[in-house]
Design a protein around this motif. Structure first.
Motif, PDB file in Angstrom:
ATOM      1  N   PRO A  50       0.849  -1.203   0.000  1.00  0.00           N
ATOM      2  CA  PRO A  50       0.000   0.000   0.000  1.00  0.00           C
ATOM      3  C   PRO A  50       0.880   1.247   0.000  1.00  0.00           C
ATOM      4  N   GLN A  51       0.283   2.376  -0.362  1.00  0.00           N
ATOM      5  CA  GLN A  51       1.009   3.653  -0.323  1.00  0.00           C
ATOM      6  C   GLN A  51       0.137   4.713   0.345  1.00  0.00           C
ATOM      7  N   VAL A  52       0.760   5.554   1.137  1.00  0.00           N
ATOM      8  CA  VAL A  52       0.101   6.745   1.668  1.00  0.00           C
ATOM      9  C   VAL A  52       0.681   7.935   0.915  1.00  0.00           C
ATOM     10  N   GLY A  77       4.294  15.440  -7.004  1.00  0.00           N
ATOM     11  CA  GLY A  77       3.549  16.021  -5.889  1.00  0.00           C
ATOM     12  C   GLY A  77       3.105  14.998  -4.873  1.00  0.00           C
ATOM     13  N   SER A  78       2.638  13.843  -5.325  1.00  0.00           N
ATOM     14  CA  SER A  78       2.116  12.832  -4.400  1.00  0.00           C
ATOM     15  C   SER A  78       3.203  11.964  -3.794  1.00  0.00           C
ATOM     16  N   GLY A  79       4.359  11.880  -4.477  1.00  0.00           N
ATOM     17  CA  GLY A  79       5.437  11.025  -3.995  1.00  0.00           C
ATOM     18  C   GLY A  79       5.192   9.553  -4.283  1.00  0.00           C
ATOM     19  N   ILE A 113      -9.713  18.183  -6.090  1.00  0.00           N
ATOM     20  CA  ILE A 113      -9.688  17.184  -7.155  1.00  0.00           C
ATOM     21  C   ILE A 113      -9.215  15.878  -6.527  1.00  0.00           C
ATOM     22  N   LYS A 114     -10.085  14.877  -6.529  1.00  0.00           N
ATOM     23  CA  LYS A 114      -9.690  13.568  -6.007  1.00  0.00           C
ATOM     24  C   LYS A 114      -8.960  12.795  -7.104  1.00  0.00           C
ATOM     25  N   VAL A 115      -7.805  12.255  -6.749  1.00  0.00           N
ATOM     26  CA  VAL A 115      -6.984  11.517  -7.701  1.00  0.00           C
ATOM     27  C   VAL A 115      -6.861  10.072  -7.223  1.00  0.00           C
ATOM     28  N   THR A 116      -7.207   9.161  -8.103  1.00  0.00           N
ATOM     29  CA  THR A 116      -7.051   7.735  -7.805  1.00  0.00           C
ATOM     30  C   THR A 116      -5.981   7.164  -8.732  1.00  0.00           C
ATOM     31  N   GLN A 117      -4.987   6.531  -8.142  1.00  0.00           N
ATOM     32  CA  GLN A 117      -3.957   5.857  -8.939  1.00  0.00           C
ATOM     33  C   GLN A 117      -4.232   4.355  -8.935  1.00  0.00           C
ATOM     34  N   ALA A 126      -4.203   3.655  -4.792  1.00  0.00           N
ATOM     35  CA  ALA A 126      -4.047   4.679  -3.754  1.00  0.00           C
ATOM     36  C   ALA A 126      -4.772   5.941  -4.183  1.00  0.00           C
ATOM     37  N   GLU A 127      -5.084   6.782  -3.207  1.00  0.00           N
ATOM     38  CA  GLU A 127      -5.777   8.038  -3.478  1.00  0.00           C
ATOM     39  C   GLU A 127      -5.050   9.201  -2.811  1.00  0.00           C
ATOM     40  N   PHE A 128      -5.177  10.354  -3.420  1.00  0.00           N
ATOM     41  CA  PHE A 128      -4.744  11.603  -2.796  1.00  0.00           C
ATOM     42  C   PHE A 128      -5.581  12.721  -3.398  1.00  0.00           C
ATOM     43  N   SER A 129      -5.444  13.910  -2.852  1.00  0.00           N
ATOM     44  CA  SER A 129      -6.251  15.040  -3.313  1.00  0.00           C
ATOM     45  C   SER A 129      -5.358  16.179  -3.776  1.00  0.00           C
ATOM     46  N   ILE A 130      -5.861  16.880  -4.776  1.00  0.00           N
ATOM     47  CA  ILE A 130      -5.252  18.147  -5.206  1.00  0.00           C
ATOM     48  C   ILE A 130      -6.200  19.255  -4.766  1.00  0.00           C
TER      49      ILE A 130
END
Length: 311
Positions: A50-52, A77-79, A113-117, A126-130
């Motif tokens: 998993p990734q955070v 940006g997300s690493g 902006i929700k980003v799903t990888q 994994a998910e992160f937000s812009i």
């Protein structure tokens, strides 16, 4: 491996290190003085990690041009360490529009902006937000753009202020101004007040004050304040004295009433001085006191000059 064994440990891996595929790991140790040779095999299954991921922030202004969110920016940006593809979803359509990876600014505010990888061979989804922070523009108030009457006099009763017509404005903003009269220094009197019903300044007295101009916040611009000094000057006015006709030997009498038609409604006290001018033969036919009491000396005609001091 036995604790007392000093034998050489050889490890072999039987199978490919692919996620989800069982891999046999065998450890072999050689015979020593006290222990026989031996081996041990275990089955290892490698699972995806998993990734955070880190959120990404953009600080922009409402006049920012259209921009594209590239994969490189999303990765940096997300690493993320994954090679999975990205899917973007706009959570606030009133602030920005999002088509594919292209962002257009609509208004000020904060958009997420929700980003799903997607998963790849080694990493789970994994998910992160812009977060796109869109700020309003700043614009100072130029008091030179406001027009007051060139000479404001007490007798004008009121005066107005003409607001500037602004050019090169982003969007179709219209601006609302609020006015407040303030003294130049604490405890000084106010010489005017702003009437929100007439949109005029009502004159109270002569002197100098300042107008605090407040521009309210608009769709695309932050609010602002500025101050503009103004002066109310004393007014010139006329006054009327009726001609005096009397006869030699008449009793002393006071000069006729001084009237000022343009000042009748004022409760001000005025001070007058009187001077009798000689006639063409340099003769004075009467005298006048400081209070305006006339005493006849002889028959003839003189002019009385009446001067009113400023109030």
């Amino acid at each position: 491996v036995p604790d007392e064994s000093n034998g050489v440990l050889n490890v072999t891996i039987n199978g490919a290190t692919i996620q989800g595929t069982p891999v046999m790991v065998t450890a072999n140790w050689e015979q020593t003085n006290n222990y026989l040779a031996g081996s041990k095999s275990i089955e290892v299954i490698i699972t995806k990690s998993p990734q955070v991921l880190s959120n990404v922030n953009f600080n922009l202004f409402v006049n920012t041009n259209t921009f594209n969110l590239s994969n490189e920016e999303l990765i940096t940006g997300s690493g993320t360490l994954s090679t999975g593809s990205f899917t973007l979803s706009n959570q606030n359509t009133t602030v920005i529009s999002l088509v594919d990876n292209t962002v257009d600014i609509i208004a000020s505010g904060v958009a997420e902006i929700k980003v799903t990888q997607q998963a790849d061979s080694n990493y789970l989804p994994a998910e992160f937000s812009i977060f796109v922070h869109v700020d309003k523009l700043t614009m100072e108030i130029d008091t030179n753009g406001f027009t007051l009457e060139s000479n404001i006099e007490f007798n004008d009763k009121t005066f107005n202020i003409i607001e500037p017509v602004l050019s090169n404005i982003f969007g179709s903003d219209s601006f609302n101004y609020i006015y407040e009269v303030l003294p130049l220094n604490v405890n000084e009197p106010l010489i005017a007040s702003y009437n929100i019903n007439t949109n005029l300044f009502d004159i109270l007295k002569v002197g100098t004050n300042k107008i605090k101009i407040t521009r309210e916040e608009s769709q695309n611009y932050k609010g602002a304040q500025a101050e503009l000094e103004f002066t109310v000057n004393k007014s010139a006015s006329t006054f009327i004295i009726p001609d005096i006709i009397t006869r030699f030997g008449a009793d002393n009498f006071m000069i006729g009433a001084v009237t000022s038609p343009d000042l009748l409604e004022l409760n001000e006290q005025f001070t007058y001085t009187y001077v009798i001018e000689p006639d063409s033969n340099n003769l004075l036919h009467a005298t006048i006191s400081e209070e305006g009491l006339i005493s006849v000396i002889s028959a003839g005609t003189n002019n009385i000059v009446v001067t009113r001091a400023s109030s």
